[in-house]
Design an enzyme around this catalytic site. Structure first.
Site, short mmCIF file in Angstrom:
data_model
loop_
_atom_site.label_atom_id
_atom_site.label_comp_id
_atom_site.label_asym_id
_atom_site.label_seq_id
_atom_site.Cartn_x
_atom_site.Cartn_y
_atom_site.Cartn_z
N HIS A 156 1.16 -1.50 -0.05
CA HIS A 156 -0.31 -0.12 0.02
C HIS A 156 0.99 1.37 -0.24
CE1 HIS A 156 -2.51 -3.41 2.29
NE2 HIS A 156 -3.17 -2.85 1.07
N GLU A 173 -3.44 2.99 2.41
CA GLU A 173 -3.05 3.91 0.79
C GLU A 173 -2.68 4.95 0.73
OE1 GLU A 173 -3.72 3.75 -4.11
OE2 GLU A 173 -4.54 1.74 -2.63
N ASN A 204 -9.96 -3.74 -1.57
CA ASN A 204 -10.21 -4.16 -2.95
C ASN A 204 -11.97 -5.43 -2.98
OD1 ASN A 204 -9.65 -7.17 -3.76
ND2 ASN A 204 -7.87 -5.93 -3.13
N SER A 214 -5.74 -10.11 -3.09
CA SER A 214 -4.89 -10.79 -2.38
C SER A 214 -5.09 -11.73 -1.62
CB SER A 214 -4.74 -9.49 -0.68
OG SER A 214 -5.91 -9.51 0.22
#
Length: 329
Positions: A64, A116, A210, A252
């Site tokens: 990130h 992030e 995400n 991920s």
């Protein structure tokens, strides 16, 4: 790309005998991956004070990214710093640094508390504002020169809505497309997938931005959606009553988390495949690969081939991973 790169980097470093290995914060948002790394001696730390007395060792910057001030502090430590920042995140960092150094104000569409976004804000040389929703644009102060970027895992549809509001308020704003291409494809495929199935299962970390968005998108299409981290969390009784179940995964998520099988000591990442289920229930067995070409879905044998032709439409399956077909007796 960024997740795979960071994971491969960490595993490669873990196999070296160069002293202790740390990651600055969780490498990625996936508890199973973090457990795997810990089993290989990789520790996650956020307090540099605990490492002041370390005479040697290495520390990996998470995918990130981190703010410049944190990077500077890491460089001043006795540890070797290894940059695992996703290249796409690094691009957004560079955009913010360049334009704010020339007097622009950065508007960042994202989650303010996400690692992030915290890192992106740190690259701003002037003011930076984080926007969650389009209705927050009206509350911004009067600004002269504006740039607009997005957290790389943001919902593209939401980013478009915010962009329209920003352009109405600041007509000369410079807008950058910073959402990861793989993320954009996953989101579009989930929207299409949700139109053709009875339920969607999203596999991935509960703290993964995400993955959360994939689940939100599926739910917004009106289809029952189950966000799980592992196979054990599946509501098998509910899913067994459904004929067609779409399964996808966050960036991920390890491949064997999606399949519910495989060698956990040799992690892979999502690849499209087809899983057929028999009348005995939700016991997964491998089947043929889904088409990745223009033909869209190749639903596979038996009931998968003939399901709901009236609802079916082609889906370019580059990231949507599985179709589960429950063959009723």
């Amino acid at each position: 790309m960024g997740v795979r790169r960071a994971m491969e980097l960490a595993l490669s470093e873990a196999n070296k005998s160069d002293g202790p290995l740390y990651t600055y914060g969780p490498l990625i948002h996936n508890e199973q991956v973090l457990d795997l790394l810990e089993s290989k001696g990789v520790r996650s730390v956020t307090d540099l004070e605990t490492l002041r007395d370390s005479a040697r060792g290495r520390i990996i910057i998470r995918a990130h990214g981190i703010p410049p001030a944190t990077r500077k502090a890491l460089r001043a430590s006795p540890l070797e710093v290894i940059d695992g920042t996703c290249p796409r995140v690094a691009r957004v960092q560079a955009i913010i640094r360049y334009y704010t150094s020339k007097g622009h104000t950065a508007l960042i569409v994202g989650d303010p508390e996400h690692a992030e976004v915290v890192g992106l804000v740190g690259y701003a040389k002037t003011s930076a504002y984080v926007i969650r929703h389009e209705d927050e644009v009206a509350g911004l102060p009067e600004l002269d020169r504006v740039i607009l970027v997005a957290q790389t895992t943001q919902d593209e549809k939401k980013y478009g809505q915010v962009t329209r509001k920003v352009k109405e308020r600041f007509p000369d704003a410079r807008v950058f497309q910073t959402i990861c291409e793989a993320t954009r494809q996953r989101q579009e495929e989930v929207r299409l997938l949700a139109e053709s199935v009875d339920a969607v299962v999203v596999v991935g970390g509960y703290h993964s931005g995400n993955t959360q968005r994939l689940a939100q998108i599926a739910r917004s299409q009106g289809v029952p959606t189950f966000h799980v981290e592992t196979e054990k969390e599946l509501d098998k009784a509910t899913l067994a009553r459904m004929e067609l179940i779409g399964v996808t995964a966050g960036a991920s998520t390890l491949d064997d988390q999606k399949r519910g099988e495989g060698d956990r000591g040799n992690p892979g990442f999502p690849r499209p495949s087809l899983v057929a289920l028999g009348p005995e229930g939700l016991q997964v067995r491998r089947a043929q690969q889904l088409s990745r070409g223009r033909g869209g879905i190749l639903p596979g044998p038996d009931r998968c081939r003939t399901f709901r032709e009236d609802r079916r439409r082609p889906i370019p399956l580059s990231h949507v991973s599985l179709y589960l077909c429950h063959e009723r007796p």
